[in-house]
Structures are given as structure tokens and as C-alpha cells.
Design an enzyme around this catalytic site. Structure first.
Site, PDB file in Angstrom:
ATOM      1  N   ASP A  71       0.867  -1.104   0.084  1.00  0.00           N
ATOM      2  CA  ASP A  71       0.066  -0.161  -0.081  1.00  0.00           C
ATOM      3  C   ASP A  71       0.792   1.272   0.070  1.00  0.00           C
ATOM      4  O   ASP A  71       2.058   1.418   0.705  1.00  0.00           O
ATOM      5  CB  ASP A  71      -0.935  -0.056   1.142  1.00  0.00           C
TER       6      ASP A  71
ATOM      7  N   HIS B 258      -6.275  13.748  -9.241  1.00  0.00           N
ATOM      8  CA  HIS B 258      -6.321  12.272  -9.660  1.00  0.00           C
ATOM      9  C   HIS B 258      -5.587  12.169 -10.779  1.00  0.00           C
ATOM     10  O   HIS B 258      -4.843  10.816 -10.809  1.00  0.00           O
ATOM     11  CB  HIS B 258      -7.639  11.807  -9.791  1.00  0.00           C
TER      12      HIS B 258
ATOM     13  N   GLU C 241      -4.829   2.453  -4.328  1.00  0.00           N
ATOM     14  CA  GLU C 241      -3.477   2.437  -4.154  1.00  0.00           C
ATOM     15  C   GLU C 241      -2.850   1.161  -3.529  1.00  0.00           C
ATOM     16  O   GLU C 241      -1.839   1.180  -2.989  1.00  0.00           O
ATOM     17  CB  GLU C 241      -2.794   3.690  -3.376  1.00  0.00           C
TER      18      GLU C 241
END
Length: 277
Positions: free
Chosen positions: A153, A166, A196
Site C-alpha cells: 500500500d 487524480h 493504491e
């Protein structure tokens, strides 16, 4: 005489739409069981519903005693020869038989890519990863489990999206995917399973080897320069590892264990690797 043409079957209706399996020299089984070559998880499908095989230049399908029968172009069959474009109906699911030399091959390849891969990074998507994880867990039932799952992550990724938008965040994820791709082995399964969040399934690997892999990835990400909004900066990742074991053979158990290890990595400072006990 030339080599036999290659053919495949593609799910065109029902769960796993776009999933494909090639018909080569070995017989290919289709069914609800994760141990079949084409796993179709639907209640209308028998555990081992039918099989496909090649003989010379010809291809055949056989019903394997399924509850709902195998139908070829709507007609129930026991054994039948296949022609390009035939529909094979298994309960509520429809497969299509095609040759790669068919004019439709490119179209079906696109369906397969869209159904199984993440459009942004080109990695496997979560659904395909879940299917592959289930298959590996089933395979491990037949031998001593030696498989490790890594969940990776990106630390503080929300800050990137909030500050730069974004589109810039997508650029960070693409670069991270390339870093991961450069570190996994040919037999590893690499996927983007969340915004993510990435996952790597490593077969024939023990936890110590997986820790070494995860540390290499963590260091490579930290050493890379990311430039969202043309502002160079460092990114880091946290990694949770969990190994299949005799007491942890189910895919859901493995995912939960890796998630708990990832949470521990986040809670103890991020930019680190933690292993499930």
C-alpha cells in the site's frame, strides 16, 4: 502438414465474462471447482461440467455427467466436434469456441484484457487476482503449502490526490506498477487490488524469501523519484506478508492475515514490512 491451429473458449455470458482458456495438447476441464482449468463460479455449473480437447486439426467437447447437461448451440450433447463460433451452454453460462486465426480473435482478446486487467496499470485486477489466489490455494491442498501473499500500500497517497489531482496520482500509480513489475519473478502474480493497493502472490516461496523480496521493493520505491505536478518527491510503501499454512489454507484467511500485517506496518510508522504470525 502444418501444425494444428490453436483454439480457445471464452466466457461470453455469466460470471467471469471475458475469461479464456486455450485448448492445447492437454484436456481442458471447465466447472465450478477451483481445480478446473476454467473456473466458472456459478450455481448452475457442476463442479466438473465438461472438457475440451484437440485431436489433430479438430476440437471436441464432452459432457462430464453434469446436472444441467452441456449444450452445443442449444442442443444437449454427450460428445461433439466443435466448429469456429459454436456456443457451448453450461447452465446459465455461455462459452464461445474460437480459433485465434478467426477474425473475432482480436475482439475476444480485448474482452479478456478488459475483464482480467486493470486499465490504468495493465496489471491483473482484483477479480482475476482472487480467481488465481483461489486456484493456488486449491493447489496447495494437494501438497505442502509454500506460498506467500504480499499486500503493498502506498503511504499517504491521499495527499497526492488532494494536492495534485487524480491524474497526477494516476501517474504515481503507473510508475509504482512498473517498479513492482521489475521486481517480481516470471511465475509471480502481480495485481492492483484497490485504489493504491497492490498484491503479489508468490508460489514456491517461504516467508524469509518473501521478506527479502518485500524489502527490495520497499527500498526501490523509496529510492525512486516521483514528480506529481512536476514537483520531485519521495514516496514510500508499507507491506504486509502472510503465508499459506496447514491452518491458513483458505484465500479469505490469507487475505485477512496479510491485511492485518499491512495494518501493523502502517501503525508502527509506515515504510516497513510486517509479517503475519
Amino acid at each position: 502438414m502444418g501444425a494444428p491451429r490453436t483454439a480457445c473458449v471464452v466466457v461470453i455470458h455469466g460470471p467471469g465474462i471475458g475469461s479464456r482458456v486455450d485448448i492445447g495438447d492437454a484436456r481442458i476441464s471447465v466447472g465450478r471447482s477451483p481445480q478446473t482449468d476454467l473456473h466458472v463460479p456459478h450455481a448452475s455449473i457442476s463442479r466438473r461440467h465438461c472438457e475440451f480437447w484437440r485431436s489433430g486439426d479438430n476440437y471436441f467437447v464432452r459432457d462430464l455427467g453434469s446436472t444441467n447437461r452441456t449444450r452445443l448451440n442449444e442442443l444437449p450433447i454427450e460428445v461433439a466436434e466443435l466448429a469456429d463460433g459454436d456456443h457451448i451452454v453450461l447452465g446459465d453460462v455461455i462459452l464461445k469456441f474460437i480459433s485465434h486465426s478467426s477474425v473475432e480473435a482480436g475482439y475476444h482478446e480485448e474482452i479478456y484484457q478488459l475483464a482480467t486487467h486493470d486499465a490504468l496499470t495493465g496489471l491483473f485486477n482484483r477479480r482475476q487476482f482472487s480467481d488465481l489466489l483461489a486456484s493456488e490455494a486449491a493447489r496447495s491442498l494437494r501438497r505442502e503449502p509454500n506460498t506467500v501473499l504480499a499486500i503493498i500500500d502506498v503511504d499517504h497517497f491521499k495527499r497526492i490526490n488532494d494536492r495534485f489531482g487524480h491524474l497526477e496520482g494516476d501517474g504515481v500509480l503507473k510508475k509504482l506498477a512498473e517498479i513492482l513489475r521489475s521486481h517480481v519473478r516470471a511465475g509471480d502474480v502481480l495485481a492492483r487490488i484497490g485504489g493504491e493497493e497492490f498484491a503479489v502472490l508468490m508460489a514456491d516461496t517461504d516467508i524469509e524469501q518473501a521478506k527479502q523480496f518485500a524489502e527490495r521493493v520497499r527500498e526501490a520505491v523509496e529510492a525512486s523519484v516521483f514528480a506529481p505536478g512536476a514537483e520531485p518527491q519521495t514516496m514510500t510503501v508499507s507491506v504486509g506478508l502472510a503465508a499459506l499454512s496447514k491452518s491458513r489454507r483458505e484465500p479469505t484467511e490469507l487475505m485477512r492475515a496479510a491485511d492485518r500485517a499491512l495494518y501493523a506496518a502502517k501503525e508502527t510508522g509506515r515504510n516497513r514490512v510486517c509479517c503475519a504470525p
